[in-house]
Design a protein around this motif. Structure first.
Motif, short mmCIF file in Angstrom:
data_model
loop_
_atom_site.label_atom_id
_atom_site.label_comp_id
_atom_site.label_asym_id
_atom_site.label_seq_id
_atom_site.Cartn_x
_atom_site.Cartn_y
_atom_site.Cartn_z
N ALA A 64 -3.34 18.26 -13.26
CA ALA A 64 -2.06 18.82 -13.96
C ALA A 64 -0.98 18.86 -13.28
O ALA A 64 0.13 18.67 -13.93
CB ALA A 64 -2.85 20.07 -14.71
N TYR A 65 -0.94 19.62 -11.94
CA TYR A 65 0.20 19.76 -11.44
C TYR A 65 1.22 18.38 -11.08
O TYR A 65 2.10 18.42 -11.18
CB TYR A 65 0.04 20.38 -10.20
N THR A 66 0.26 17.40 -10.82
CA THR A 66 0.87 15.94 -10.76
C THR A 66 1.57 15.54 -12.06
O THR A 66 2.64 15.25 -11.98
CB THR A 66 -0.29 14.92 -10.39
N PRO A 141 -3.95 27.50 -2.33
CA PRO A 141 -2.67 27.21 -2.99
C PRO A 141 -2.79 25.98 -4.04
O PRO A 141 -2.06 26.03 -4.91
CB PRO A 141 -1.75 27.16 -1.87
N TYR A 142 -3.54 25.12 -3.52
CA TYR A 142 -3.82 23.77 -4.46
C TYR A 142 -4.26 24.20 -5.71
O TYR A 142 -4.12 23.85 -6.97
CB TYR A 142 -4.70 22.71 -3.68
N GLY A 149 0.62 24.46 -13.92
CA GLY A 149 0.89 23.26 -14.86
C GLY A 149 0.31 23.93 -16.10
O GLY A 149 1.05 23.64 -17.11
N ILE A 150 -0.66 24.57 -16.17
CA ILE A 150 -1.27 25.22 -17.58
C ILE A 150 0.16 26.29 -17.94
O ILE A 150 0.10 26.23 -19.09
CB ILE A 150 -2.49 26.01 -17.27
N GLU A 151 0.55 26.93 -16.96
CA GLU A 151 1.53 28.05 -17.66
C GLU A 151 2.68 27.36 -18.06
O GLU A 151 3.34 27.93 -18.94
CB GLU A 151 2.03 28.75 -16.16
N ALA A 152 3.09 26.19 -17.47
CA ALA A 152 4.34 25.50 -18.06
C ALA A 152 3.91 24.96 -19.42
O ALA A 152 4.96 25.12 -20.34
CB ALA A 152 4.38 24.12 -17.15
N VAL A 153 2.81 24.77 -19.96
CA VAL A 153 2.52 24.29 -21.00
C VAL A 153 2.49 25.51 -22.16
O VAL A 153 3.07 25.43 -23.16
CB VAL A 153 1.15 23.59 -21.25
N LEU A 154 1.90 26.55 -21.82
CA LEU A 154 1.83 27.85 -22.34
C LEU A 154 3.21 28.38 -22.72
O LEU A 154 3.56 28.98 -23.83
CB LEU A 154 0.85 28.80 -21.69
N LYS A 155 4.14 28.17 -21.80
CA LYS A 155 5.44 28.75 -22.14
C LYS A 155 6.32 27.85 -22.89
O LYS A 155 7.01 28.64 -23.83
CB LYS A 155 6.21 28.66 -20.47
#
Length: 551
Positions: A64-66, A141-142, A149-155
């Protein structure tokens, strides 16, 4: 407001619930003999065939981070962000034969982790401990980055509140569910979910590269908009083409990242779960198809520029959250229902690698710390139980990183992680081909490479963010006395020093006739395949047996 994204939230939630149910059902998938054993819980019974392995390893490496970070880097810095594309192509020919040898020797001796192999190959518990600690530290940290990635979607969907608890509660709930089904189903859970995750990502990206250029006026307009942005406001990178100063950094970062990719414990876990050597060979030939997908994902960064996307505010006052670029692009250009599907792909894309990473870290702790130093007579059931509990602790630690630390800190830690994991290359990767290196020299090389790498990373600052140390992995060559503005990837320099120290000290120790232990593997072990007899546990090492010839 979340009410403006109700359709997206419903679609996202339904997809999340679907894969969560699959995660719990996975415990009975493929009829495990006994889940109270690391071979079953941590490696899926070592029985995965071609398709399962392809989805599992692909889902593990392309996270997801990718999905959010590579386009975000290209959105902000330009062509330098494309380094992720060549390194995922370069690596597969390099590891084609290496991973076959690792699978064979692990199959023959029942190794679960790369540190297991090092322990038996070099007869050195200290070296194995260093490999295990390195893997755990590089992996932590990985896992945290998957939460980014999840936080970006939720935000983007507006479901995060102002307080720390309200902002992170959805992530905490998501990872609690992930922890529950991983604890129950082990590696089978991410293996089964990977089918859904990768299918969704392929659908979203293929639709995006056809539909979005149509909406934005074509590829010509997209590249023109990106070029205009970088010319008007020079980015810290290159624009749509690399400049001369960044070419060395680009090449060394791509090559160094390629060397590091399959040294990560979670990458090796997916490989060891394969049922035979042919599965690995077919996968190393087919996995570059994911790199085609990654190239298309990267182009989302330029599409976001053409679409006029403005990243949401970051955690610090006056900062922006670049990781919201892709979710905002989908939100502005796709119908609500399909944006929900895209968000689901990103969210599920975080769960698969996070589960595998936590399992890999837990296996390292169990086999190479708990069993080696705390309970040498641990039964298979005790090993499995400790690994399950450790995987929970690892996930809690990842959530704590997101809750209590600036997400940028996790990103910086991941850059450090790549440099760290590269220092295992001489013992793990080269050790599969030769035992020429002395075990003491490998330890000294690890110390030298790790020490130099940390010093170089400490020297790297970022005036744009105000960070003076550990703000990237591009080291200015002028700090080494060169009259140039060029930079180089820290990991390459550190691992070259590691190898040089290991080679020179090996010559010294061999000349001094310092004891080098007993190699518990034989040349034949590196070509074993499915159905070949296994070594009986406890008989691998015999102090009265002379060392085997170099494999």
């Amino acid at each position: 407001m979340w009410r403006d994204h109700l359709t997206e939230i419903i679609v996202f939630s339904l997809l999340f619930l679907l894969v969560s149910a699959m995660g719990f059902v996975a415990a009975r998938w493929r009829a495990p003999r006994d889940m109270a054993h690391l071979d079953e819980w941590g490696l899926g019974g070592r029985s995965f065939g071609g398709w399962i392995t392809w989805f599992l390893v692909g889902g593990d490496l392309y996270t997801a981070y990718t999905f959010v970070a590579v386009p975000a880097l290209i959105f902000g810095a330009g062509a330098a962000g494309f380094f992720a594309v060549p390194y995922t192509i370069v690596i597969y020919p390099l590891v084609f034969l290496v991973l076959c040898r690792l699978w064979s020797v692990s199959h023959r001796h029942g190794f679960v982790t790369p540190a297991d192999f090092v322990r038996n190959r070099f007869d050195s518990p200290i070296l194995a401990l260093l490999i295990a600690i390195t893997g755990i530290v590089a992996t932590m940290p990985y896992i945290a980055l998957q939460l980014v990635g999840i936080e970006a979607v939720l935000k983007t969907m507006g479901v995060t509140g102002d307080s720390a608890l309200a902002r992170h509660l959805p992530i905490i709930i998501a990872f609690a569910i992930l922890a529950a089904y991983t604890y129950q189903s082990g590696l089978r859970a991410p293996a089964l979910i990977a089918f859904v995750k990768d299918s969704l990502i392929y659908i979203v990206i293929l639709v995006a590269v056809v539909y979005l250029p149509y909406k934005l006026g074509g590829w010509g307009d997209i590249f023109d908009a990106a070029d205009a942005k970088f010319k008007a406001s020079p980015a810290p990178g290159d624009g749509i083409l690399l400049n001369a100063n960044n070419q060395l950094q680009y090449v060394t970062l791509a090559f160094g990242s390629a060397l590091a990719l399959f040294l990560y414990p979670h990458s090796i876990t997916g490989v060891l779960a394969s049922k035979n050597r042919d599965v690995i060979k077919r996968n190393m030939s087919a996995l570059p198809a994911y790199s085609l997908l990654l190239g298309l994902i990267a182009l989302l960064g330029y599409m976001a520029i053409a679409a006029g996307v403005k990243p949401l505010p970051g955690a610090k006052a006056g900062s922006v959250d670049g990781n919201t670029v892709v979710p905002l692009l989908f939100d502005s250009q796709f119908p609500d229902w399909f944006a929900g599907v895209a968000y689901g792909a990103i969210g599920i894309g975080a769960l698969v690698p996070a589960a595998i990473m936590s399992i890999a870290a837990a296996n390292l702790f169990t086999r190479n710390i708990y069993k080696e130093y705390l309970k040498r007579d641990a039964s298979p059931a005790q090993e499995a139980n400790v690994s399950k509990i450790t995987s929970l602790v690892v996930k809690v630690g990842a959530v704590a990183c997101i809750v209590f630390l600036d997400p940028q800190f996790s990103i910086d830690l991941q850059l450090i992680g790549g440099v760290i994991i590269l220092q295992t290359l001489p013992a793990v990767a080269l050790g599969l081909y030769t035992r020429w290196f002395h075990r003491g020299a490998l330890i000294a090389g690890w110390v030298a490479g790790m020490g130099l790498g940390m010093w170089m990373l400490y020297q790297i600052g970022n005036p744009a963010t105000g960070k003076k140390h550990f703000a990237g992995s591009a080291f200015p060559l002028e700090k080494f006395g060169f009259d140039t503005t060029k930079t180089i990837y820290v990991g390459i320099v550190a691992v070259l020093v590691n190898l040089a120290v290991a080679a020179l000290l090996t010559l010294v120790l061999r000349a001094a006739k310092v004891a080098d232990g007993v190699d518990a593997t034989t040349p034949d072990d590196y070509f074993a395949d499915e159905g070949d007899p296994r070594v009986t546990p406890g008989t691998e090492r015999d102090a009265d047996v002379a060392p085997e010839p170099v494999a």
